[in-house]
Write a protein that holds these residues in place. Structure first.
Motif, PDB file in Angstrom:
ATOM      1  N   LEU A   1      10.431  -2.563  -8.459  1.00  0.00           N
ATOM      2  CA  LEU A   1       9.200  -1.832  -8.158  1.00  0.00           C
ATOM      3  C   LEU A   1       8.013  -2.599  -8.720  1.00  0.00           C
TER       4      LEU A   1
ATOM      5  N   ARG B   1       1.341  -1.721 -11.322  1.00  0.00           N
ATOM      6  CA  ARG B   1      -0.107  -1.945 -11.238  1.00  0.00           C
ATOM      7  C   ARG B   1      -0.623  -1.852 -12.652  1.00  0.00           C
TER       8      ARG B   1
ATOM      9  N   GLY C   1       5.545   9.620  -8.486  1.00  0.00           N
ATOM     10  CA  GLY C   1       4.470   8.662  -8.214  1.00  0.00           C
ATOM     11  C   GLY C   1       3.096   9.300  -8.288  1.00  0.00           C
TER      12      GLY C   1
ATOM     13  N   GLY D   1       0.375   8.325  -9.580  1.00  0.00           N
ATOM     14  CA  GLY D   1      -0.785   7.452  -9.453  1.00  0.00           C
ATOM     15  C   GLY D   1      -1.814   7.770 -10.525  1.00  0.00           C
TER      16      GLY D   1
ATOM     17  N   ILE E   1       6.269  11.658 -12.768  1.00  0.00           N
ATOM     18  CA  ILE E   1       7.065  10.454 -13.021  1.00  0.00           C
ATOM     19  C   ILE E   1       6.363   9.308 -12.312  1.00  0.00           C
ATOM     20  N   GLU E   2       5.895   8.351 -13.066  1.00  0.00           N
ATOM     21  CA  GLU E   2       5.101   7.259 -12.504  1.00  0.00           C
ATOM     22  C   GLU E   2       5.660   5.926 -13.017  1.00  0.00           C
ATOM     23  N   ALA E   3       5.908   5.018 -12.067  1.00  0.00           N
ATOM     24  CA  ALA E   3       6.523   3.737 -12.431  1.00  0.00           C
ATOM     25  C   ALA E   3       5.541   2.794 -13.120  1.00  0.00           C
TER      26      ALA E   3
ATOM     27  N   ASP F   1       8.766   6.029 -15.584  1.00  0.00           N
ATOM     28  CA  ASP F   1      10.165   5.787 -15.209  1.00  0.00           C
ATOM     29  C   ASP F   1      10.232   5.615 -13.695  1.00  0.00           C
ATOM     30  N   ASN F   2      11.394   5.236 -13.229  1.00  0.00           N
ATOM     31  CA  ASN F   2      11.702   5.158 -11.807  1.00  0.00           C
ATOM     32  C   ASN F   2      12.187   6.546 -11.368  1.00  0.00           C
ATOM     33  N   ALA F   3      11.378   7.236 -10.582  1.00  0.00           N
ATOM     34  CA  ALA F   3      11.713   8.615 -10.213  1.00  0.00           C
ATOM     35  C   ALA F   3      13.026   8.699  -9.442  1.00  0.00           C
TER      36      ALA F   3
ATOM     37  N   TYR G   1       3.676  12.430  -2.787  1.00  0.00           N
ATOM     38  CA  TYR G   1       2.505  12.179  -1.953  1.00  0.00           C
ATOM     39  C   TYR G   1       2.204  10.687  -1.858  1.00  0.00           C
ATOM     40  N   PHE G   2       2.257  10.189  -0.635  1.00  0.00           N
ATOM     41  CA  PHE G   2       1.978   8.787  -0.323  1.00  0.00           C
ATOM     42  C   PHE G   2       2.896   7.841  -1.106  1.00  0.00           C
TER      43      PHE G   2
ATOM     44  N   ASP H   1       5.119   4.702  -1.839  1.00  0.00           N
ATOM     45  CA  ASP H   1       4.926   3.329  -1.353  1.00  0.00           C
ATOM     46  C   ASP H   1       5.804   3.074  -0.132  1.00  0.00           C
TER      47      ASP H   1
ATOM     48  N   THR I   1      -5.162  14.070  -3.584  1.00  0.00           N
ATOM     49  CA  THR I   1      -4.630  12.876  -4.247  1.00  0.00           C
ATOM     50  C   THR I   1      -5.609  11.729  -3.980  1.00  0.00           C
ATOM     51  N   ASN I   2      -5.535  10.703  -4.808  1.00  0.00           N
ATOM     52  CA  ASN I   2      -6.458   9.571  -4.639  1.00  0.00           C
ATOM     53  C   ASN I   2      -6.227   8.867  -3.306  1.00  0.00           C
ATOM     54  N   PHE I   3      -4.953   8.705  -2.932  1.00  0.00           N
ATOM     55  CA  PHE I   3      -4.679   8.015  -1.663  1.00  0.00           C
ATOM     56  C   PHE I   3      -5.065   8.889  -0.474  1.00  0.00           C
TER      57      PHE I   3
HETATM   58  C1  LIG Z   1       0.674   4.767  -2.935  1.00  0.00           C
HETATM   59  S1  LIG Z   1       0.632   5.325  -4.574  1.00  0.00           S
HETATM   60  C2  LIG Z   1       0.273   7.076  -4.400  1.00  0.00           C
HETATM   61  C3  LIG Z   1      -0.227   7.683  -5.684  1.00  0.00           C
HETATM   62  C4  LIG Z   1      -0.583   9.180  -5.583  1.00  0.00           C
HETATM   63  N1  LIG Z   1       0.569   9.989  -5.244  1.00  0.00           N
HETATM   64  C5  LIG Z   1      -1.680   9.416  -4.587  1.00  0.00           C
HETATM   65  O1  LIG Z   1      -1.410   9.978  -3.527  1.00  0.00           O
HETATM   66  O2  LIG Z   1      -2.808   9.012  -4.880  1.00  0.00           O
HETATM   67  C6  LIG Z   1       2.360   5.349  -4.994  1.00  0.00           C
HETATM   68  C7  LIG Z   1       2.569   5.540  -6.486  1.00  0.00           C
HETATM   69  O3  LIG Z   1       3.957   5.738  -6.722  1.00  0.00           O
HETATM   70  C8  LIG Z   1       4.369   4.927  -7.813  1.00  0.00           C
HETATM   71  N2  LIG Z   1       5.798   4.687  -7.593  1.00  0.00           N
HETATM   72  C9  LIG Z   1       6.350   3.913  -6.622  1.00  0.00           C
HETATM   73  N3  LIG Z   1       7.687   3.983  -6.669  1.00  0.00           N
HETATM   74  C10 LIG Z   1       7.976   4.830  -7.688  1.00  0.00           C
HETATM   75  C11 LIG Z   1       9.196   5.313  -8.265  1.00  0.00           C
HETATM   76  N4  LIG Z   1      10.379   4.959  -7.740  1.00  0.00           N
HETATM   77  N5  LIG Z   1       9.121   6.135  -9.317  1.00  0.00           N
HETATM   78  C12 LIG Z   1       7.929   6.512  -9.822  1.00  0.00           C
HETATM   79  N6  LIG Z   1       6.745   6.094  -9.331  1.00  0.00           N
HETATM   80  C13 LIG Z   1       6.773   5.276  -8.280  1.00  0.00           C
HETATM   81  C14 LIG Z   1       3.483   3.715  -7.748  1.00  0.00           C
HETATM   82  O4  LIG Z   1       3.381   3.044  -8.985  1.00  0.00           O
HETATM   83  C15 LIG Z   1       2.153   4.330  -7.310  1.00  0.00           C
HETATM   84  O5  LIG Z   1       1.379   4.771  -8.403  1.00  0.00           O
END
Ligand SMILES: C[S@@+](CC[C@H](N)C(=O)[O-])C[C@H]1O[C@@H](n2cnc3c(N)ncnc32)[C@H](O)[C@@H]1O
Length: 242
Positions: free
Chosen positions: A23, A26, A66, A68, A88-90, A115-117, A136-137, A139, A215-217
């Protein structure tokens, strides 16, 4: 670079962050975060189970995958003050940023865990622990060779169904057409989950922080005029679902 982002600590959690492909992190948010009193836990390579993150007596539990920069958690903790939220945010810097927003808003009903969700839901959450899971959103990992890093895959219905209480909700949004197709197919065809279109309308009508928004995205993609797909899936009772 803060202590939470030193290379040795990143290596310490690398094992959990590389299931299905590494993963991304950022690591560069512009603003400095004051680390004092943050509702923040760096899970490293041995994160605590959900039960240790939640205050004794918390009755309603929701988890965001995630988080964000934390816009949804800031709104959700205000909209549902009796509910405890776990994000849970990576990416460590995003998790710290979100935790700082919660602290600065005076919220005491949420915590961020690095952590890795995908793994956390499998190995750190007891069955039937959660009332809602928000994604939400996620990756989209558009390159074919990176698809294994997506949060949603063929076993997602079973993973989500195990951690939700019967009748609990999975709430999902994405702007990515390809990922939307996969999500609709995998979740929509599962005997463990049932799409609830009434809930898709009713929860957002209650105001920000109940489901999907803000959400920000979402803010960014709405401004760009992108089409956003949103779903609510309900966990069916075990006797029907299994
Ligand atoms: C596209 S952003 C969306 C952030 C937020 N949900 C929004 O809508 O603004 C995806 C987020 O998920 C996190 N992420 C990606 N894979 C993940 C995982 N397996 N576990 C936890 N977080 C994860 C990324 O670091 C990133 O912050």
């Amino acid at each position: 670079m803060s202590s939470a982002e030193r290379p040795d600590e990143i290596l310490g959690r690398a094992r959990r962050m590389s299931v299905g492909g590494r993963l991304s992190f950022r690591r560069h948010l512009d603003e400095d975060v004051d680390d004092r009193d943050l509702p923040f836990v760096d899970g490293g390579d041995d994160p605590p189970p959900l039960a240790q993150l939640v205050p004794a007596g918390a009755r309603r539990l929701e988890l965001e995958v995630g988080s964000g920069k934390g816009a949804f958690l800031v709104a959700a903790t205000a909209a549902s003050p009796q509910t405890f939220f776990v994000g849970i945010e990576a990416a460590p810097s995003y998790a710290r940023h979100a935790a700082a927003r919660l602290r600065d808003a005076g919220r005491d009903n949420a915590v961020l865990l690095v952590d890795n969700a995908s793994l956390f839901l499998r190995d750190r959450v007891a069955p039937a622990s959660l009332d809602r899971v928000h994604v939400y959103f996620p990756d989209p990992w558009p390159k074919r060779r990176h698809r294994g890093r997506r949060f949603f895959g063929e076993d997602s219905p079973a993973v989500i169904h195990r951690v939700l209480r019967p009748g609990g909700l999975l709430l999902v949004a994405t702007d990515n057409p390809g990922y939307a197709g996969q999500i609709a197919r995998v979740l929509g065809s599962s005997p463990l989950l049932a799409r609830d279109e009434d809930i898709e309308r009713e929860l957002p009508a209650l105001g920000p922080g109940h489901a999907f928004s803000p959400t920000n995205f979402e803010t960014k993609y709405l401004a760009e005029g992108r089409t956003i797909r949103r779903w609510a899936f309900r966990a069916l009772p075990a006797e029907r679902g299994r």
